[in-house]
Every structure is written in C-alpha cells, then in structure tokens.
Design a protein around this motif. Structure first.
Motif, mmCIF file in Angstrom:
data_model
loop_
_atom_site.group_PDB
_atom_site.id
_atom_site.type_symbol
_atom_site.label_atom_id
_atom_site.label_comp_id
_atom_site.label_asym_id
_atom_site.label_seq_id
_atom_site.Cartn_x
_atom_site.Cartn_y
_atom_site.Cartn_z
ATOM 1 N N HIS A 89 4.656 -11.896 -26.446
ATOM 2 C CA HIS A 89 5.094 -10.640 -27.043
ATOM 3 C C HIS A 89 4.413 -10.125 -28.474
ATOM 4 O O HIS A 89 3.858 -8.740 -28.230
ATOM 5 N N ALA A 90 4.456 -10.831 -29.166
ATOM 6 C CA ALA A 90 4.084 -10.621 -30.481
ATOM 7 C C ALA A 90 2.088 -10.048 -30.498
ATOM 8 O O ALA A 90 1.694 -9.063 -30.559
ATOM 9 N N ARG A 91 1.445 -11.280 -29.283
ATOM 10 C CA ARG A 91 0.271 -10.460 -28.950
ATOM 11 C C ARG A 91 -0.298 -9.216 -28.771
ATOM 12 O O ARG A 91 -0.360 -8.278 -28.838
ATOM 13 N N GLU A 92 0.966 -9.092 -27.980
ATOM 14 C CA GLU A 92 0.779 -7.411 -26.362
ATOM 15 C C GLU A 92 1.293 -6.168 -27.471
ATOM 16 O O GLU A 92 0.749 -5.493 -27.259
ATOM 17 N N LYS A 93 1.761 -6.555 -28.565
ATOM 18 C CA LYS A 93 2.581 -5.324 -29.230
ATOM 19 C C LYS A 93 1.393 -5.154 -30.663
ATOM 20 O O LYS A 93 1.364 -3.575 -30.425
ATOM 21 N N LEU A 94 0.842 -6.005 -30.691
ATOM 22 C CA LEU A 94 0.224 -5.720 -31.790
ATOM 23 C C LEU A 94 -1.309 -5.288 -31.321
ATOM 24 O O LEU A 94 -1.602 -4.222 -31.225
ATOM 25 N N ILE A 95 -1.885 -5.512 -29.850
ATOM 26 C CA ILE A 95 -2.917 -4.961 -29.319
ATOM 27 C C ILE A 95 -2.642 -3.863 -28.643
ATOM 28 O O ILE A 95 -3.229 -2.484 -28.940
ATOM 29 N N ASN A 96 -1.511 -3.301 -28.117
ATOM 30 C CA ASN A 96 -1.237 -1.711 -27.935
ATOM 31 C C ASN A 96 -0.890 -1.124 -29.022
ATOM 32 O O ASN A 96 -1.329 0.036 -29.371
ATOM 33 N N ASP A 97 -0.553 -1.433 -30.405
ATOM 34 C CA ASP A 97 -0.559 -0.352 -31.630
ATOM 35 C C ASP A 97 -2.185 -0.203 -31.754
ATOM 36 O O ASP A 97 -2.212 0.662 -32.171
ATOM 37 N N VAL A 98 -3.176 -1.650 -31.795
ATOM 38 C CA VAL A 98 -4.571 -1.267 -31.645
ATOM 39 C C VAL A 98 -4.944 -0.263 -30.759
ATOM 40 O O VAL A 98 -6.339 1.121 -31.045
ATOM 41 N N ILE A 99 -4.795 -0.523 -29.037
ATOM 42 C CA ILE A 99 -5.176 0.731 -28.395
ATOM 43 C C ILE A 99 -4.376 2.003 -28.675
ATOM 44 O O ILE A 99 -5.903 2.860 -28.761
ATOM 45 N N GLU A 100 -3.895 2.261 -29.144
ATOM 46 C CA GLU A 100 -2.922 3.740 -29.986
ATOM 47 C C GLU A 100 -3.787 4.447 -31.023
ATOM 48 O O GLU A 100 -4.134 5.317 -30.548
ATOM 49 N N TYR A 101 -4.154 3.485 -31.957
ATOM 50 C CA TYR A 101 -4.562 3.626 -33.022
ATOM 51 C C TYR A 101 -6.268 3.970 -32.273
ATOM 52 O O TYR A 101 -7.100 5.102 -33.376
ATOM 53 N N ALA A 102 -6.869 3.117 -31.944
ATOM 54 C CA ALA A 102 -8.360 3.183 -31.192
ATOM 55 C C ALA A 102 -8.091 4.257 -30.094
ATOM 56 O O ALA A 102 -8.914 5.249 -31.207
ATOM 57 N N GLU A 103 -7.321 5.245 -29.722
ATOM 58 C CA GLU A 103 -7.834 6.082 -28.829
ATOM 59 C C GLU A 103 -7.836 7.627 -29.501
ATOM 60 O O GLU A 103 -8.147 8.021 -29.669
#
Length: 175
Positions: free
Chosen positions: A33-47
């Motif tokens: 869950h911690a990995r996915e939270k980080l990944i989702n935050d980075v996806i939002e940022y990259a977009e």
C-alpha cells in the motif's frame, strides 16, 4: 539544430518511503500500500508536469527475483533484480541518458547524491520531492477550481429585455 530536452525524475522508492513519515508508518503494516501510494502520487505529478518519472524499488535481498519493469500511466516502475540495489540501477540508467537531458534524482542517500551529481544529474531530497509534489497538487486544484468558475450559465432571460420576456411568457402560458 536544436535538441529536444527530456525532463526526468528518478526516485529511489524505498528511500522515499522510509523518509516520509506517512509512508513509513503505512509501510510498517502494508508495504504494498505504501508503494502504491507513492506511485500514485508520482503519476499525478508526472501527468501535471510532463516529466518522465521512474520509481525504482530494489529487490536486493529477494531470492531469485528478476528485474521487472512496469509501464504505468505517465511513469515507469522498476523492481530491480536480486543483488541489485536501486542506487546501482539509477546510476546505470542515468549513464544511458543524453547529456542534454534534465535529470533529477530523489534520494536522501548522501553517497548516492554524490554519485548522481558526478554523472551530471541533479539531486533532490525526499523533503524537496514532497514539496514539489504538494506544489503540483495545489496548482492542479487551482486550475480545476478556476476552470469550474469560468463555466457560467447563459440564461436567455438574462439577455432579453423585460418586454420581450413578457411576450415569451405569454406565449408559453397559452399552450
């Protein structure tokens, strides 16, 4: 001839998880869950920023693990192979990029920061990454709220004089 400059953000995933209190606490009970939270935050940022983001998690101590690369929306997630650290993967990846690319590496590992700088990339700390992500999220909210404010109703009754409105109302009632 002008070169297209690519902007990269490379993140040492576990280093950031262990540096951010929220993710560190989450990882104690649910690392996935911690990995996915980080990944989702980075996806939002990259977009939002248009940067090419790569999040690297190492599988250094995972027996028999082979490198796994996932293409996600706007980012790449890398799980290194057994006996390969995220640091060594990041160093090798930076070397493969053009010297004209703008490369930032997010890590709190001092030794890694020095190597990154020596390879021509810049480094940002976990704190700076958090600030960048929060800043981008706030900008997105501002843009979304200003675009919804721009949508205004366009009522006919607001543009017609009272006499014309009265005539139209009478026609409507006669039906």
């Amino acid at each position: 001839m002008s070169r297209k400059i690519n902007h990269y953000l490379i993140i040492d995933g576990y280093n950031i998880i262990n540096a951010w209190e929220e993710l560190k606490n989450l990882a104690r009970t649910d690392l996935e869950h911690a990995r996915e939270k980080l990944i989702n935050d980075v996806i939002e940022y990259a977009e939002f920023t248009g940067k090419k983001a790569i999040v690297v998690f190492d599988a250094y101590n995972v027996k028999g693990f082979r490198e796994k690369i996932e293409q996600r929306k706007y980012i790449t997630v890398v799980y290194t192979k057994e006996h390969q650290t995220a640091d060594s993967y990041i160093e090798k990846y930076i070397t493969s990029l053009s010297k004209y690319d703008d490369v930032k590496v997010a890590t709190n590992d001092y030794a890694e920061q020095q190597i990154v700088l020596g390879k021509g990339a810049s480094r940002i700390s976990s704190r700076e990454l958090k600030l960048d992500l929060d800043h981008a999220r706030n900008k997105m909210r501002e843009q979304n709220s200003s675009s919804t404010k721009k949508i205004q109703r366009n009522w006919l009754e607001e543009r017609l004089d009272k006499e014309t409105l009265s005539k139209l109302e009478n026609i409507r009632r006669m039906r």
